[in-house]
Design a protein around this motif. Structure first.
Motif, PDB file in Angstrom:
ATOM      1  N   GLY A  55     -18.061   6.600 -25.693  1.00  0.00           N
ATOM      2  CA  GLY A  55     -16.916   6.451 -26.585  1.00  0.00           C
ATOM      3  C   GLY A  55     -16.792   7.563 -27.596  1.00  0.00           C
TER       4      GLY A  55
ATOM      5  N   ALA B  57     -17.449  10.073 -22.362  1.00  0.00           N
ATOM      6  CA  ALA B  57     -16.561   8.981 -21.945  1.00  0.00           C
ATOM      7  C   ALA B  57     -17.281   7.638 -22.009  1.00  0.00           C
ATOM      8  CB  ALA B  57     -16.041   9.253 -20.536  1.00  0.00           C
TER       9      ALA B  57
ATOM     10  N   ARG C 205     -14.793   9.832 -28.666  1.00  0.00           N
ATOM     11  CA  ARG C 205     -13.376  10.118 -28.455  1.00  0.00           C
ATOM     12  C   ARG C 205     -12.972  11.515 -28.933  1.00  0.00           C
ATOM     13  NH1 ARG C 205     -11.968   6.002 -33.347  1.00  0.00           N
ATOM     14  NH2 ARG C 205     -12.053   7.505 -35.044  1.00  0.00           N
ATOM     15  N   GLU C 206     -13.744  12.067 -29.896  1.00  0.00           N
ATOM     16  CA  GLU C 206     -13.369  13.374 -30.444  1.00  0.00           C
ATOM     17  C   GLU C 206     -13.349  14.463 -29.388  1.00  0.00           C
ATOM     18  OE1 GLU C 206     -14.749  10.761 -33.625  1.00  0.00           O
ATOM     19  OE2 GLU C 206     -15.711  11.441 -31.767  1.00  0.00           O
TER      20      GLU C 206
ATOM     21  N   PHE D  26     -12.285  14.249 -26.316  1.00  0.00           N
ATOM     22  CA  PHE D  26     -11.018  14.183 -25.593  1.00  0.00           C
ATOM     23  C   PHE D  26      -9.835  14.436 -26.523  1.00  0.00           C
ATOM     24  CE2 PHE D  26     -14.242  11.597 -23.556  1.00  0.00           C
ATOM     25  CZ  PHE D  26     -14.299  12.215 -22.313  1.00  0.00           C
ATOM     26  N   ASP D  27     -10.005  14.112 -27.821  1.00  0.00           N
ATOM     27  CA  ASP D  27      -8.989  14.513 -28.797  1.00  0.00           C
ATOM     28  C   ASP D  27      -8.867  16.033 -28.839  1.00  0.00           C
ATOM     29  OD1 ASP D  27      -8.356  11.943 -29.553  1.00  0.00           O
ATOM     30  OD2 ASP D  27      -9.805  11.892 -31.198  1.00  0.00           O
TER      31      ASP D  27
ATOM     32  N   THR E  78     -20.666   9.437 -34.855  1.00  0.00           N
ATOM     33  CA  THR E  78     -20.343  10.643 -34.097  1.00  0.00           C
ATOM     34  C   THR E  78     -21.591  11.485 -33.850  1.00  0.00           C
ATOM     35  OG1 THR E  78     -18.090  10.704 -34.979  1.00  0.00           O
ATOM     36  CG2 THR E  78     -18.968  12.760 -34.098  1.00  0.00           C
TER      37      THR E  78
ATOM     38  N   ARG F 103      -7.070  17.275 -25.734  1.00  0.00           N
ATOM     39  CA  ARG F 103      -5.639  17.014 -25.843  1.00  0.00           C
ATOM     40  C   ARG F 103      -4.979  17.950 -26.849  1.00  0.00           C
ATOM     41  NH1 ARG F 103      -7.282  11.561 -25.047  1.00  0.00           N
ATOM     42  NH2 ARG F 103      -7.596  11.269 -27.279  1.00  0.00           N
TER      43      ARG F 103
ATOM     44  N   ASN G  62     -18.348   1.533 -35.270  1.00  0.00           N
ATOM     45  CA  ASN G  62     -17.265   2.464 -35.502  1.00  0.00           C
ATOM     46  C   ASN G  62     -16.625   2.261 -36.867  1.00  0.00           C
ATOM     47  OD1 ASN G  62     -17.672   3.559 -33.040  1.00  0.00           O
ATOM     48  ND2 ASN G  62     -15.947   2.558 -32.025  1.00  0.00           N
TER      49      ASN G  62
END
Length: 540
Positions: free
Chosen positions: A526, A523, A528-529, A531-532, A475, A535, A4
């Motif tokens: 990882g 999930a 994360r984008e 779930f970003d 990503t 949100r 990362n």
């Protein structure tokens, strides 16, 4: 897979909130664009059912594409790309009164120039059409184009009104405008008297409806804009030099933005010119089946669904943001938000394109196979959906990359890259049209767009400090793994329901199964984008 840490170029791209408040318009634009695309699908399904994949719908598809291409290039494309940075700069530097004065001068110059274009175009179209026999295949094309050509003027002026909204940070009304066109279009198709008309009269009624809708798309948002304080302030002498500079700066932007649009228009013209007549077998001279142009149009409409709902929506809210960072010379913020946009494009564009290709056949059958649109037409359209679906990531990414160049007032780089990829598209067409038919035309456009994106991203290594492709590696790799798992779930759902459920149920089940697996994989991996983004939508 890289760690990362490879994706973090420092504090500039790792703020507490990775998606700043200026992204707040994204959810609204995305939702309204989704509604517009749904209505567009209903509209296209009704058109396909009523006219089928034949010469009449082919002529309408090409005729409608001509003013629509002008809208994308000169309206919401080149002129907006040149006008918006200048308008944002004027707002920030001199206030609204000065900005209204500049907008008035641009509106006036655009109205005069496009009125002249429309007048010349009408003379050529009507004069050329009068020389053709009534039953000639090109007569319907020239006559339909003549009816809809003034739409070019109306929708380009409407696009500049949208640019003023964007400069003010208001995105709702510009995104609502296409809904007006689709609603009016559907309205005329369901008129009781419509069924009693001949197909020729019906298609011309639709063409006149497009023109009437364009007038509404211009006047209604203009009235709303005046409620937000806009007024026409005439001072041509003061802004004449600025308008001239904008005009000259448009020329390279036109080339840079026009590549994908011109490639799809060229595809349609090739399809129309090289298609065999209805009921006639294909030959070496005319290697495409009748209806290929309509199938290309419907395929393009389908890939524009994820492109518009996500790619255009994201590009719309990012462009003013990029412009403000560029005007303030904050390359650190520009890099941060560009990377954020690229990651969002990746986690949506890859699965959306692959999923569209997987469900192309049942989707085409469910949406279009009824009335005059038969099984052969559905399979022909499904091929185009597959080819364009494979290019969704590139189409979405190009919107973000080009807007970065234009925000920094660099229009020559996209122009040079665009010219290269136009040549590549022509080579791909010539190489693929005979072995692959219409599918080859659509695939050529997707391949050319991938080339354009990759060349553009490589060029940014030298022009945007801190940018390197390795920032996206983690990503991209995680998105590919999640997309492969999603694809397996889609195939499994389609196979399990084969012969046990209707086409609509199969498509819906495949979409939900794929989406569920993709979220679960995101999930675990990882990513994360994803779930970003969820949100970000929920926050609005």
């Amino acid at each position: 897979m890289e760690s990362n840490e490879a994706e973090r170029p420092g504090p500039a791209v790792a703020p507490a909130d990775r998606y700043p408040g200026a992204f707040r318009g994204f959810g609204r634009v995305s939702l309204l664009t989704f509604a517009s695309r749904v209505l567009g699908l209903v509209r296209d399904a009704m058109m396909a059912s009523r006219f089928g994949n034949g010469a009449l719908l082919d002529a309408f598809s090409v005729a409608f594409r001509i003013p629509n291409l002008a809208r994308r290039l000169f309206g919401e494309g080149a002129l907006t790309a040149a006008f918006l940075p200048a308008l944002v700069s004027e707002l920030e530097r001199a206030g609204r009164e000065s900005a209204w004065r500049l907008a008035t001068s641009v509106f006036f110059a655009l109205a005069v120039a496009l009125s002249a274009v429309v007048l010349v175009g009408e003379v050529l179209l009507l004069g050329g059409g009068a020389l053709l026999p009534e039953d000639h295949s090109a007569r319907a094309l020239t006559d339909l184009t003549a009816v809809m050509f003034p739409y070019l003027l109306l929708i380009c002026l409407a696009a500049q009104i949208s640019a003023v909204f964007h400069a003010l940070g208001r995105f709702g009304w510009p995104a609502f405008s296409p809904i007006v066109l689709n609603a009016i279009w559907i309205g005329v198709l369901i008129l009781p008297a419509f069924d009693d008309w001949t197909p020729q009269r019906q298609i011309f009624a639709v063409a006149w409806t497009v023109l009437a809708a364009g007038l509404v798309q211009l006047l209604w948002p203009l009235w709303v804009l005046t409620q937000h304080g806009f007024r026409f302030v005439w001072d041509w002498q003061r802004d004449r030099d600025t308008v001239r500079a904008l005009t000259w700066s448009m020329l390279p932007i036109v080339v840079g933005l026009s590549v994908t649009q011109l490639n799809t228009l060229i595809d349609s013209l090739i399809a129309w010119g090289f298609s065999a007549d209805e009921g006639v077998a294909v030959t070496a001279a005319r290697p495409l089946e009748s209806g290929t142009a309509s199938a290309l149009y419907l395929g393009q409409r389908m890939y524009q669904f994820p492109l518009g709902v996500f790619g255009v929506a994201l590009g719309t809210v990012l462009f003013p943001l990029f412009t403000r960072h560029a005007e303030a010379r904050r390359d650190d913020l520009l890099l941060r938000d560009f990377i954020s946009g690229m990651k969002l494009v990746t986690i949506v564009g890859l699965p959306a394109g692959v999923g569209l290709a997987i469900v192309s056949l049942p989707l085409s059958e469910a949406l279009f196979q009824r009335g005059a649109f038969d099984e052969f037409d559905a399979r022909q359209t499904a091929e185009m959906i597959t080819a364009y679906g494979l290019g969704v990531w590139a189409f979405c990414t190009l919107l973000i990359v080009n807007r970065l160049f234009f925000a920094r007032r660099d229009s020559r780089t996209p122009m040079r890259i665009g010219l290269i990829t136009m040549g590549l598209n022509l080579l791909f067409n010539l190489a693929l049209i005979w072995p692959l038919g219409g599918f080859g035309l659509a695939l050529a456009t997707s391949l050319a767009c991938y080339a354009q994106v990759l060349i553009s991203l490589y060029h940014l290594r030298h022009s945007l400090a801190g940018w390197r492709l390795s920032l996206m590696t983690g990503t991209v790799l995680r998105s590919i793994v999640a997309t492969m798992l999603m694809a397996a779930a889609c195939y499994a759902a389609l196979a399990l329901l084969e012969g046990r459920a209707g086409r609509t149920v199969r498509v819906t089940a495949a979409v939900f199964a794929g989406a569920g697996v993709y979220l679960a994989a995101a999930a675990v991996l990882g990513l994360r984008e994803v779930f970003d983004l969820l949100r970000l939508r929920r926050r609005e």
